[in-house]
Motif scaffolding. Structure first.
Motif, PDB file in Angstrom:
ATOM      1  N   ASN A   1       0.872  -1.171   0.000  1.00 45.42           N
ATOM      2  CA  ASN A   1       0.000   0.000   0.000  1.00 45.42           C
ATOM      3  C   ASN A   1       0.912   1.225   0.000  1.00 45.42           C
ATOM      4  O   ASN A   1       2.140   1.101   0.025  1.00 45.42           O
ATOM      5  CB  ASN A   1      -0.961  -0.010   1.192  1.00 45.42           C
ATOM      6  N   ASP A   2       0.329   2.398  -0.026  1.00 43.28           N
ATOM      7  CA  ASP A   2       1.125   3.630  -0.119  1.00 43.28           C
ATOM      8  C   ASP A   2       2.065   3.796   1.074  1.00 43.28           C
ATOM      9  O   ASP A   2       3.214   4.213   0.921  1.00 43.28           O
ATOM     10  CB  ASP A   2       0.221   4.852  -0.254  1.00 43.28           C
ATOM     11  N   GLU A   3       1.590   3.473   2.277  1.00 41.42           N
ATOM     12  CA  GLU A   3       2.427   3.603   3.474  1.00 41.42           C
ATOM     13  C   GLU A   3       3.645   2.678   3.400  1.00 41.42           C
ATOM     14  O   GLU A   3       4.771   3.092   3.682  1.00 41.42           O
ATOM     15  CB  GLU A   3       1.605   3.247   4.720  1.00 41.42           C
ATOM     16  N   ARG A   4       3.433   1.454   3.016  1.00 46.38           N
ATOM     17  CA  ARG A   4       4.541   0.488   2.927  1.00 46.38           C
ATOM     18  C   ARG A   4       5.509   0.853   1.809  1.00 46.38           C
ATOM     19  O   ARG A   4       6.699   0.567   1.899  1.00 46.38           O
ATOM     20  CB  ARG A   4       3.987  -0.919   2.748  1.00 46.38           C
ATOM     21  N   MET A   5       4.995   1.478   0.767  1.00 41.83           N
ATOM     22  CA  MET A   5       5.860   1.875  -0.346  1.00 41.83           C
ATOM     23  C   MET A   5       6.836   2.964   0.052  1.00 41.83           C
ATOM     24  O   MET A   5       7.920   3.060  -0.524  1.00 41.83           O
ATOM     25  CB  MET A   5       5.027   2.326  -1.545  1.00 41.83           C
ATOM     26  N   VAL A   6       6.487   3.777   1.021  1.00 39.59           N
ATOM     27  CA  VAL A   6       7.414   4.815   1.482  1.00 39.59           C
ATOM     28  C   VAL A   6       8.696   4.158   1.986  1.00 39.59           C
ATOM     29  O   VAL A   6       9.801   4.544   1.595  1.00 39.59           O
ATOM     30  CB  VAL A   6       6.768   5.697   2.581  1.00 39.59           C
ATOM     31  N   LEU A   7       8.563   3.136   2.829  1.00 38.56           N
ATOM     32  CA  LEU A   7       9.732   2.419   3.334  1.00 38.56           C
ATOM     33  C   LEU A   7      10.450   1.681   2.212  1.00 38.56           C
ATOM     34  O   LEU A   7      11.682   1.730   2.114  1.00 38.56           O
ATOM     35  CB  LEU A   7       9.324   1.433   4.441  1.00 38.56           C
TER      36      LEU A   7
END
Length: 135
Positions: free
Chosen positions: A31-37
Motif C-alpha cells: 500500500n502507499d504507506e509500505r511503499m514509502v519504506l
C-alpha cells in the motif's frame, strides 16, 4: 534520433531498464504507506550500486522500477541485493501484519522481469539500422 547520453572514460551510453518485482504468491500486501519504506530502502541500495531510480510505483502485489545505470553495473547482483535488502526490512517492519499471507519471511517471488528500454521504439530503431549504408 536523439538520446539522453551518459559518458564514461571511453564510452557514451544510455542504459535504462524497467524492473518488475512481484510479491511471493502474488499476495496483496503493498500500500502507499509500505511503499514509502520500500522506496527508501531501494534508493539506499541503488546509490551504493550507482543506479539512479527514475520512477518506482506499485500495485498491491507487484512493483515497477524504472532505473538508469552504467555499463559496469552487475545488474543481476544489484537486483538480488535490492530484493534481499527490501525483503529483510519490510519483514522486520510488517511481518506481523501479513504473517497469514506470506510464510517463512519470504517477501518476493524468486523471479523478476527486466526489460531494457529505449528512447525510440524497436520498430523505429530497426528501420534506422536498416537504412544505414543505403546510398
Amino acid at each position: 534520433m536523439e538520446y539522453e547520453l551518459d559518458a564514461g572514460a571511453h564510452s557514451v551510453y544510455s542504459l535504462d531498464y524497467h524492473l518488475i518485482l512481484t510479491i511471493k504468491y502474488r499476495r496483496s500486501v503493498l500500500n502507499d504507506e509500505r511503499m514509502v519504506l520500500l522506496k527508501e530502502i531501494a534508493k539506499s541500495v541503488s546509490e551504493s550500486y550507482d543506479v539512479h531510480i527514475k520512477n518506482m510505483e506499485h500495485d498491491e502485489d507487484h512493483v515497477h522500477i524504472l532505473f538508469r545505470t552504467k555499463p559496469t553495473t552487475e545488474i543481476p547482483k544489484y537486483i538480488n541485493v535490492l530484493k534481499s535488502a527490501t525483503a529483510r526490512k519490510m519483514n522486520d517492519e510488517y511481518a506481523d501484519e501479513w504473517q497469514d499471507k506470506l510464510w517463512n519471511g519470504v517477501f518476493w517471488s524468486p523471479s523478476y522481469c527486466l526489460i531494457s528500454t529505449g528512447e525510440v521504439s524497436l520498430e523505429k530503431l530497426t528501420e534506422y539500422v536498416e537504412q544505414q549504408g543505403v546510398a
